[in-house]
Write an enzyme that holds these catalytic residues in place. Structure first.
Site, PDB file in Angstrom:
ATOM      1  N   LYS A 153      -2.251  -9.928  10.745  1.00  0.00           N
ATOM      2  CA  LYS A 153      -2.139  -9.990  12.209  1.00  0.00           C
ATOM      3  C   LYS A 153      -3.038 -11.101  12.743  1.00  0.00           C
ATOM      4  O   LYS A 153      -4.171 -11.260  12.305  1.00  0.00           O
ATOM      5  CB  LYS A 153      -2.552  -8.635  12.821  1.00  0.00           C
ATOM      6  CG  LYS A 153      -1.525  -7.536  12.589  1.00  0.00           C
ATOM      7  CD  LYS A 153      -1.998  -6.239  13.233  1.00  0.00           C
ATOM      8  CE  LYS A 153      -1.035  -5.107  12.951  1.00  0.00           C
ATOM      9  NZ  LYS A 153       0.235  -5.247  13.669  1.00  0.00           N
ATOM     10  N   HIS A 200      -1.086  -5.191   5.580  1.00  0.00           N
ATOM     11  CA  HIS A 200      -0.444  -6.049   6.580  1.00  0.00           C
ATOM     12  C   HIS A 200      -1.298  -6.246   7.827  1.00  0.00           C
ATOM     13  O   HIS A 200      -1.077  -7.170   8.589  1.00  0.00           O
ATOM     14  CB  HIS A 200       0.952  -5.520   6.950  1.00  0.00           C
ATOM     15  CG  HIS A 200       0.947  -4.282   7.778  1.00  0.00           C
ATOM     16  ND1 HIS A 200       1.038  -3.033   7.239  1.00  0.00           N
ATOM     17  CD2 HIS A 200       0.828  -4.112   9.105  1.00  0.00           C
ATOM     18  CE1 HIS A 200       0.993  -2.145   8.217  1.00  0.00           C
ATOM     19  NE2 HIS A 200       0.865  -2.771   9.359  1.00  0.00           N
ATOM     20  N   GLU A 258      -2.578   5.902  17.147  1.00  0.00           N
ATOM     21  CA  GLU A 258      -1.123   5.827  17.328  1.00  0.00           C
ATOM     22  C   GLU A 258      -0.701   6.956  18.247  1.00  0.00           C
ATOM     23  O   GLU A 258      -1.293   8.053  18.196  1.00  0.00           O
ATOM     24  CB  GLU A 258      -0.410   5.985  15.984  1.00  0.00           C
ATOM     25  CG  GLU A 258      -0.635   4.821  15.045  1.00  0.00           C
ATOM     26  CD  GLU A 258       0.084   5.047  13.727  1.00  0.00           C
ATOM     27  OE1 GLU A 258       1.098   4.393  13.504  1.00  0.00           O
ATOM     28  OE2 GLU A 258      -0.372   5.886  12.939  1.00  0.00           O
ATOM     29  N   LYS A 284       0.847  -1.183   0.000  1.00  0.00           N
ATOM     30  CA  LYS A 284       0.000   0.000   0.000  1.00  0.00           C
ATOM     31  C   LYS A 284       0.892   1.246   0.000  1.00  0.00           C
ATOM     32  O   LYS A 284       2.054   1.125   0.404  1.00  0.00           O
ATOM     33  CB  LYS A 284      -0.931  -0.014   1.196  1.00  0.00           C
ATOM     34  CG  LYS A 284      -0.296   0.418   2.516  1.00  0.00           C
ATOM     35  CD  LYS A 284      -1.327   0.558   3.575  1.00  0.00           C
ATOM     36  CE  LYS A 284      -0.721   0.998   4.877  1.00  0.00           C
ATOM     37  NZ  LYS A 284      -0.325   2.383   4.965  1.00  0.00           N
ATOM     38  N   HIS A 304      -6.629  -0.076   6.263  1.00  0.00           N
ATOM     39  CA  HIS A 304      -6.719  -0.881   7.492  1.00  0.00           C
ATOM     40  C   HIS A 304      -8.094  -0.759   8.142  1.00  0.00           C
ATOM     41  O   HIS A 304      -8.713  -1.749   8.527  1.00  0.00           O
ATOM     42  CB  HIS A 304      -5.689  -0.423   8.536  1.00  0.00           C
ATOM     43  CG  HIS A 304      -4.279  -0.454   8.053  1.00  0.00           C
ATOM     44  ND1 HIS A 304      -3.819  -1.372   7.153  1.00  0.00           N
ATOM     45  CD2 HIS A 304      -3.212   0.322   8.377  1.00  0.00           C
ATOM     46  CE1 HIS A 304      -2.534  -1.166   6.932  1.00  0.00           C
ATOM     47  NE2 HIS A 304      -2.140  -0.145   7.663  1.00  0.00           N
TER      48      HIS A 304
END
Lengths: 513, 371
Positions: A206, A202, A240, A172, A264
């Site tokens: 997970k 990604h 974050e 991405k 995401h």
């Protein structure tokens, strides 16, 4: 025909014989994620006998220098430390380097020669996994040159052991908007068929994200209440606590919406809201995710104002440390209007979720790093007990993606004593505690899946386009507002006040995860 | 604590001990303690010495699979009759938190051995799976084994250290139980790398046809010549035969293997010297031969560098149409804790294991030995 000796093998997770060709081999991603992930696969004996890694980049270096750089990367970033000398020695001998510019046909002539040698010496069987760890602007020229150099095997998905295959893995961001995503899809469609294209998100690698499907569809307890009759609303947070960390230039082009929300966050939304797939095949799962994306209530321009909040972090304190404002970061314009925070109220207009708001938010420099999906159930219809202010708290099921991956269920109980005093408690399951923390990294799983040709955890072309189609409308509305600057929020907070208002208008409030 | 006041008072005392461990306040500044329990892990050793030796193995395993571990030792021949026990928390530091399992040790001597299964039963945490690890030889008519195995979801043993016949006894017993507890063998877990490496010989399209044309299988174990065929080689042969549809037949009493097309597959059973530290009858080599094909997986015995001498490498070699390929794979430390942990992580139901064990029964009947 399948190898009968693989029938019933419990630990059968080995990739097909192949050469992994990494474009952008001098970049951080290769050193920090890709090669450490491949090394970890070697440690767990998941790599095939016929295996090679070929780095392609512009910088002049020989095989030995490239190997030494990769060894340093593995030493620093692998989850398995220290390096096992026996495994490394075997793994290192599989690493090679081809220098060249991506737009120079000679690079591909050299690459082809190197791969032919690799096929002969290492048994990679003409199978190629091209990993494009480069900006999207380079995709087109690389794909064209691969095709022109005869490095792409035609055809679609083949069973293990069949003829040679070529697959391409792309990082991405996949496009910048719907038009560019379509253009990129066209770039790949001209050379590869869809089953050969693996678009990485990604997050899907997970463990906790994969567990969402298991949690929902392997437990009979939750699915019957997983709909509008019982669910009051859903909150999805991707927070974050760090800033742009030297990536100001990149962030000025993307902002949180393109960096996190479009991919995401939308994927988490899909996995939460999707219907049970008919099987776990790649297309069955992705079909259901696409249905969710197509059910999203379009964010018409008139709706954006009341349903979308953006923000940008200003100077503040995060975890006790003073943090600069976004506009003070290196390579960021002092008058930047790029959003570092986004909150949205989203509706999935289908039978299951009609009328249930999904509140989603993502941001940088927030109070803490946490990604979670929280299902808030409806309150009890009638209060029997003398309840604290606001009545009895509703049950909440929170699935934490990171950190401290796990699942917590909040419910109400009676405090011991003569009086009926209600108190919220949580049943808290943590992966790290129950299964240990040494679980495979997302890139290990995704690289192995790509080697095996399993695209379940990769994003399909129509998913990407639907995601962009939804997000594009938000950008259109912002453009119509003459790109007004986003409201500021203090670094270390949970976003701008308007984000709280978004829920307060519905009589709800954000969780403090 | 001993059972002077009876087994029930010992159990009450152990339960109280555990409650007190969790009620105790953390020391100021020390990492907070969390009790975690995902299963009951019951380990029964035929001697107190073996129980003592195996307790660190259990602690290693519960560091990654938090459990209530109950380690029971039996000493039925003792002139002393007693049942003793202790309880403690075993903690591992994980991201600044102490994650703690519970370990209960029971020592039964003399006539009190009969109380062990009921004491264990009373100490199990309800609603979570129970695995029974039986370290000694299995006799299905042993009431302690039978009682404990019946309350377990899984029964684990290591046929390399007990015997192939113990494994066969357990599987036969399990098949007859209405609760059908699943049986697992740590020797089978150790064979996973062998399965993978042998399967790899035939993954490619040009190699796969040779699988149907295998004419000879050679298996070697680490033992003296004349020794009986060990559990690992027997299970590997069972796996190969059941995957490939080979049947057994006899000629003059001698065992023969027959491919589905009726062609005979010759079987060579050999031995190699056993270096110190390597288990007796451990699998050492397997070779499959067909015309134009030879594939070997060989354990380079005694090459370990990870603290145990038998943390060997596997050498994979294949000659296909005159072209040789070689590859080495590190097996890693051969630690009991690793095999127990891996066995617990594997799916409880493994049809390939069941089929291979059933095949191995034929081999035991034949009393095969190695040359």
């Amino acid at each position: 025909m399948e190898n009968p000796l693989r029938r019933g093998l419990v630990e059968d997770r080995t990739g097909d014989a192949c050469a992994v060709v990494i474009f952008g081999a001098s970049g951080d991603l290769t050193r920090r994620k890709l090669v450490p992930a491949l090394y970890n696969l070697a440690v767990s004996r998941s790599l095939p006998n016929g295996f090679a890694v070929v780095g392609v980049a512009r910088r002049e270096k020989d095989h030995a220098t490239f190997r030494a750089e990769m060894k340093e990367g593995v030493s620093k970033h692998s989850r398995r430390k220290p390096i096992d000398p026996a495994v490394w020695s075997d793994f290192e001998s599989a690493i090679g380097y081809v220098r060249g510019s991506f737009d120079d046909p000679q690079t591909y002539v050299d690459l082809r020669a190197h791969l032919e040698t690799t096929d002969a010496e290492r048994g990679t069987k003409k199978n190629r996994l091209f990993y494009l760890a480069v900006p999207p602007s380079e995709f087109g020229v690389i794909v064209k040159n691969l095709r022109d150099a005869g490095l792409v095997e035609p055809g679609s998905h083949r069973p293990r052991g069949a003829e040679a295959w070529s697959r391409v893995v792309v990082e991405k961001p996949f496009g910048d908007d719907l038009a560019s995503a379509r253009a990129l899809n066209d770039v790949f469609a001209g050379t590869f068929d869809e089953s050969q294209v693996f678009r990485i998100d990604h997050y899907l690698g997970k463990e906790t994200v994969q567990n969402l499907l298991v949690f929902r569809f392997a437990n009979s307890l939750f699915e019957p209440i997983w709909h509008r009759e019982h669910v009051d609303h859903v909150q999805i947070t991707v927070a974050e606590d760090i800033g742009v960390e030297g990536r100001g230039k990149f962030y000025e082009q993307t902002g949180v919406t393109k960096d996190i929300v479009e991919n995401h966050l939308m994927q988490l939304l899909c996995l939460t809201a999707m219907e049970p797939p008919i099987s776990l095949s790649a297309d069955a799962v992705r079909d259901e995710k696409v249905k969710v994306l197509r059910s999203l209530r379009p964010m018409e321009r008139s709706l954006v104002q009341n349903n979308v909040v953006r923000g940008q972090y200003a100077r503040g304190f995060v975890r006790g440390e003073e943090a600069p404002g976004y506009r003070e970061e290196p390579d960021v314009s002092p008058s930047s209007r790029v959003e570092t925070f986004l909150a949205m109220r989203v509706f999935v207009d289908n039978w299951r979720w009609s009328g249930v708001p999904f509140y989603v938010r993502a941001g940088k420099r927030l109070a803490r790093r946490v990604t979670e999906i929280a299902i808030q159930f409806k309150k009890v219809p009638h209060t029997l007990f003398r309840a604290p202010d606001g009545g009895i708290s509703p049950n909440v099921l929170a699935m934490r993606i990171q950190p401290d991956e796990g699942i917590a269920l909040r419910f109400t109980t009676k405090e011991p004593g003569q009086h009926t005093i209600l108190r919220d408690v949580a049943m808290d399951f943590r992966y790290g505690s129950a299964f240990g923390s040494n679980t495979p990294e997302a890139y290990e799983r995704l690289l192995l899946d790509a080697m095996r040709g399993d695209a379940t955890l990769f994003t399909r072309h129509d998913e990407v386009e639907e995601q962009w189609a939804y997000i594009d409308r938000v950008f259109e509305a912002w453009r119509a507002e003459a790109n007004a600057p986003p409201p500021l929020y203090t670094a270390g907070s949970w976003g701008p006040e308007q984000s709280d208002d978004l829920l307060a208008r519905d009589g709800r409030r954000w969780r403090k995860p | 604590m001993t059972s002077g006041g009876g087994a029930s008072s010992l159990i009450a005392w152990l339960e109280r001990e555990l409650r007190e461990i969790w009620a105790a306040q953390d020391e100021p500044g020390a990492p907070p303690m969390s009790r975690v329990c995902t299963m009951n892990l019951v380990v029964v050793a035929p001697t107190p010495t073996l129980a003592e030796r195996y307790t660190p193995v259990v602690d290693d395993v519960t560091a990654s699979i938090p459990a209530r571990a109950i380690v029971a030792s039996l000493d039925p021949e003792s002139t002393k009759t007693s049942l003793e026990g202790t309880a403690t928390a075993v903690c591992a530091l994980e991201n600044g938190r102490k994650l703690c399992s519970e370990r209960i040790v029971l020592r039964a001597s003399g006539a009190d051995c009969v109380r062990v299964s009921s004491a264990v039963d009373a100490l199990l945490v309800p609603e979570i799976p129970t695995a029974l690890v039986w370290l000694g030889r299995v006799h299905a008519d042993d009431p302690i084994f039978e009682d404990l195995a019946q309350s377990a979801d899984r029964v684990l043993l290591d046929s390399e250290y007990t015997s192939l016949s113990s494994l066969l006894h357990v599987t036969a017993w399990a098949r007859a139980q209405p609760s059908s507890p699943r049986v697992a063998d740590m020797a089978w877990t150790r064979l996973a790398s062998w399965h993978e490496m042998v399967a790899r010989m035939f993954d490619e399209a040009d190699a796969m046809p040779y699988l149907e044309r295998v004419t000879r299988v050679s298996i070697a174990q680490a033992s003296s010549a004349g020794a009986r065929l060990g559990p690992e080689p027997a299970l590997l042969l069972g796996w190969l035969a059941t995957r490939l549809g080979w049947k057994t037949s006899r000629l003059g009493g001698a065992l023969r293997l027959k491919r589905p097309d009726g062609t005979l597959v010759s079987l060579d059973l050999g031995s190699v010297p056993r270096p110190e530290g390597v288990a007796d009858m451990a699998l050492a080599r397997v070779t499959l031969v067909a015309e134009g094909f030879e594939g070997t997986v060989e354990r380079e015995l005694g090459t370990g560098i990870e603290g145990t001498r038998d943390a060997d490498t596997l050498l994979w070699r294949r000659v296909l149409d005159g072209k040789t390929m070689e590859h080495r794979v590190r097996l890693g430390a051969n630690k009991a804790a690793k095999w127990l942990e891996r066995t617990l992580h594997r799916p409880a139901h493994d049809p390939a294991f069941d089929e291979s064990v059933a095949f191995a029964e034929h081999l035991v009947d034949d009393g095969l030995t190695v040359s």
